[in-house]
Motif scaffolding. Structure first.
Motif, PDB file in Angstrom:
ATOM      1  N   ASP A 149      -6.483  -7.642  -4.202  1.00 46.40           N
ATOM      2  CA  ASP A 149      -8.299  -7.600  -3.480  1.00 46.40           C
ATOM      3  C   ASP A 149      -8.913  -8.697  -3.910  1.00 46.40           C
ATOM      4  O   ASP A 149      -9.432  -8.718  -2.577  1.00 46.40           O
ATOM      5  CB  ASP A 149      -9.069  -6.349  -3.616  1.00 46.40           C
ATOM      6  CG  ASP A 149      -8.553  -5.491  -3.674  1.00 46.40           C
ATOM      7  OD1 ASP A 149      -7.767  -4.301  -2.400  1.00 46.40           O
ATOM      8  OD2 ASP A 149      -8.673  -3.823  -3.462  1.00 46.40           O
ATOM      9  N   VAL A 209      -0.878   3.642 -14.306  1.00 49.00           N
ATOM     10  CA  VAL A 209      -1.702   3.703 -12.911  1.00 49.00           C
ATOM     11  C   VAL A 209      -2.991   2.885 -13.446  1.00 49.00           C
ATOM     12  O   VAL A 209      -3.064   2.175 -12.544  1.00 49.00           O
ATOM     13  CB  VAL A 209      -2.372   5.218 -12.821  1.00 49.00           C
ATOM     14  CG1 VAL A 209      -4.379   5.187 -12.188  1.00 49.00           C
ATOM     15  CG2 VAL A 209      -1.203   6.269 -12.036  1.00 49.00           C
ATOM     16  N   GLY A 210      -3.248   2.785 -14.950  1.00 48.69           N
ATOM     17  CA  GLY A 210      -3.761   1.396 -14.543  1.00 48.69           C
ATOM     18  C   GLY A 210      -2.872   0.105 -14.579  1.00 48.69           C
ATOM     19  O   GLY A 210      -4.071  -0.771 -13.818  1.00 48.69           O
ATOM     20  N   THR A 237      -3.922  -4.082  -7.967  1.00 48.26           N
ATOM     21  CA  THR A 237      -4.987  -3.769  -6.976  1.00 48.26           C
ATOM     22  C   THR A 237      -5.563  -4.406  -6.495  1.00 48.26           C
ATOM     23  O   THR A 237      -6.319  -5.326  -5.637  1.00 48.26           O
ATOM     24  CB  THR A 237      -4.401  -2.740  -6.458  1.00 48.26           C
ATOM     25  OG1 THR A 237      -3.339  -1.391  -6.715  1.00 48.26           O
ATOM     26  CG2 THR A 237      -5.625  -1.946  -5.929  1.00 48.26           C
ATOM     27  N   TYR A 238      -6.788  -4.463  -7.345  1.00 51.43           N
ATOM     28  CA  TYR A 238      -8.083  -5.557  -7.896  1.00 51.43           C
ATOM     29  C   TYR A 238      -7.216  -6.877  -7.721  1.00 51.43           C
ATOM     30  O   TYR A 238      -8.310  -7.335  -6.788  1.00 51.43           O
ATOM     31  CB  TYR A 238      -8.409  -5.462  -9.055  1.00 51.43           C
ATOM     32  CG  TYR A 238      -9.754  -6.345  -9.681  1.00 51.43           C
ATOM     33  CD1 TYR A 238     -10.399  -6.302  -8.979  1.00 51.43           C
ATOM     34  CD2 TYR A 238      -9.345  -6.814 -10.163  1.00 51.43           C
ATOM     35  CE1 TYR A 238     -11.997  -6.572  -9.253  1.00 51.43           C
ATOM     36  CE2 TYR A 238     -10.012  -8.115 -10.740  1.00 51.43           C
ATOM     37  CZ  TYR A 238     -11.760  -8.117  -9.956  1.00 51.43           C
ATOM     38  OH  TYR A 238     -12.703  -9.403 -10.573  1.00 51.43           O
ATOM     39  N   HIS A 247       0.754  -1.228  -0.127  1.00 49.04           N
ATOM     40  CA  HIS A 247       0.028   0.030   0.054  1.00 49.04           C
ATOM     41  C   HIS A 247       0.918   1.140  -0.182  1.00 49.04           C
ATOM     42  O   HIS A 247       0.402   2.236  -0.438  1.00 49.04           O
ATOM     43  CB  HIS A 247      -0.786   0.047   1.249  1.00 49.04           C
ATOM     44  CG  HIS A 247      -1.941  -0.953   0.672  1.00 49.04           C
ATOM     45  ND1 HIS A 247      -2.357  -1.989   1.300  1.00 49.04           N
ATOM     46  CD2 HIS A 247      -3.188  -0.675   0.128  1.00 49.04           C
ATOM     47  CE1 HIS A 247      -3.066  -2.421   1.013  1.00 49.04           C
ATOM     48  NE2 HIS A 247      -3.640  -1.479   0.424  1.00 49.04           N
ATOM     49  N   VAL A 262      -1.359  -0.603 -12.209  1.00 50.47           N
ATOM     50  CA  VAL A 262      -1.254  -0.351 -10.664  1.00 50.47           C
ATOM     51  C   VAL A 262      -3.226  -1.230  -9.869  1.00 50.47           C
ATOM     52  O   VAL A 262      -3.304  -1.703  -9.482  1.00 50.47           O
ATOM     53  CB  VAL A 262      -1.057   0.579 -10.179  1.00 50.47           C
ATOM     54  CG1 VAL A 262      -0.681   0.875  -8.550  1.00 50.47           C
ATOM     55  CG2 VAL A 262       0.770   1.002 -10.047  1.00 50.47           C
ATOM     56  N   CYS A 263      -3.546  -0.470 -10.856  1.00 52.89           N
ATOM     57  CA  CYS A 263      -5.079  -0.792 -10.531  1.00 52.89           C
ATOM     58  C   CYS A 263      -5.937  -1.743 -10.644  1.00 52.89           C
ATOM     59  O   CYS A 263      -6.295  -2.866  -9.468  1.00 52.89           O
ATOM     60  CB  CYS A 263      -6.355  -0.238 -11.084  1.00 52.89           C
ATOM     61  SG  CYS A 263      -6.085   2.179 -10.438  1.00 52.89           S
ATOM     62  N   PHE A 264      -5.025  -2.797 -11.235  1.00 55.71           N
ATOM     63  CA  PHE A 264      -5.384  -3.995 -11.778  1.00 55.71           C
ATOM     64  C   PHE A 264      -4.896  -5.145 -10.804  1.00 55.71           C
ATOM     65  O   PHE A 264      -5.450  -5.455 -10.329  1.00 55.71           O
ATOM     66  CB  PHE A 264      -4.657  -4.189 -13.379  1.00 55.71           C
ATOM     67  CG  PHE A 264      -5.201  -5.568 -13.484  1.00 55.71           C
ATOM     68  CD1 PHE A 264      -6.176  -6.249 -14.232  1.00 55.71           C
ATOM     69  CD2 PHE A 264      -3.991  -6.626 -13.990  1.00 55.71           C
ATOM     70  CE1 PHE A 264      -6.796  -7.108 -13.636  1.00 55.71           C
ATOM     71  CE2 PHE A 264      -3.579  -7.929 -13.938  1.00 55.71           C
ATOM     72  CZ  PHE A 264      -5.308  -8.263 -14.371  1.00 55.71           C
ATOM     73  N   ILE A 269       1.905   1.636  -2.920  1.00 59.98           N
ATOM     74  CA  ILE A 269       0.902   2.347  -4.787  1.00 59.98           C
ATOM     75  C   ILE A 269       0.649   3.954  -4.371  1.00 59.98           C
ATOM     76  O   ILE A 269       0.360   4.371  -5.710  1.00 59.98           O
ATOM     77  CB  ILE A 269      -0.272   1.436  -3.889  1.00 59.98           C
ATOM     78  CG1 ILE A 269       0.043  -0.395  -4.384  1.00 59.98           C
ATOM     79  CG2 ILE A 269      -2.137   2.055  -4.655  1.00 59.98           C
ATOM     80  CD1 ILE A 269      -1.614  -0.955  -3.815  1.00 59.98           C
ATOM     81  N   LEU A 281       0.791   6.053  -7.249  1.00 59.43           N
ATOM     82  CA  LEU A 281      -0.059   6.933  -7.748  1.00 59.43           C
ATOM     83  C   LEU A 281       0.030   8.651  -7.117  1.00 59.43           C
ATOM     84  O   LEU A 281      -0.606   9.625  -8.650  1.00 59.43           O
ATOM     85  CB  LEU A 281      -1.426   6.828  -6.694  1.00 59.43           C
ATOM     86  CG  LEU A 281      -1.949   5.590  -7.263  1.00 59.43           C
ATOM     87  CD1 LEU A 281      -3.241   5.289  -6.243  1.00 59.43           C
ATOM     88  CD2 LEU A 281      -2.679   5.075  -8.199  1.00 59.43           C
TER      89      LEU A 281
END
Length: 165
Positions: free
Chosen positions: A142, A131-132, A138-139, A24, A134-136, A27, A31
């Protein structure tokens, strides 16, 4: 095996997972770095480029710490059949993402060395793509925690009792 610490009810030799804490941090730094680049570019506030650089630099170092703990915790996870494909994808994508972050940071270092007060538009585009990515990632993380429950007491107990395979 007698020299290794016993595993707790999270199936870990230490109190709780460390990977999410470190990741985190990574991340947030990635970001924030991209946000500083974008704001700096459009507002012509070039001091934000320095903030971005140091965030990228420390994120690049920190991602390897996150990967080390991620590998340890993935190895200790009760990876039942339903979770295996997501865990494997998260692992492979995490290693790949670390390479991408290193490349972006190296590119940023070269740009900073040449002219610390400007960034080319393609670099900002790569930042948005980062960013995209990193978001994937993170998904996927999760999913492992909130859907599959890796290292949660309930899942560890179910696996130990043999009710989860």
């Amino acid at each position: 095996m007698k020299y290794l610490p016993p595993l707790n009810d999270h199936n870990l030799p230490y109190p709780d997972t460390i990977h999410p804490i470190v990741v985190h941090f990574v991340i947030a730094m990635i970001l924030f770095a991209i946000l500083c680049d974008l704001i700096g570019y459009f507002s012509h506030n070039y001091r934000l480029y320095e903030v971005s650089w140091w965030n990228l630099f420390f994120a690049t170092i920190s991602i390897f710490i996150a990967i080390v703990f991620g590998q340890i915790e993935a190895g200790l996870a009760e990876a039942y059949t339903a979770v295996e494909s997501t865990l494997n994808l998260h692992t492979i994508f995490g290693w790949s993402l670390s390479g991408v972050i290193c490349a972006v940071t190296a590119w940023r270092y070269v740009l900073r060395s040449r002219d610390p007060k400007s960034l080319p538009l393609p670099f900002l585009g790569v930042g948005v793509v980062l960013v995209g990515l990193v978001c994937f990632q993170t998904y996927l993380g999760d999913l492992l925690v909130w859907v599959y429950g890796l290292h949660t007491v309930t899942v560890v107990e179910a696996f130990r009792e043999g009710t989860l395979q």
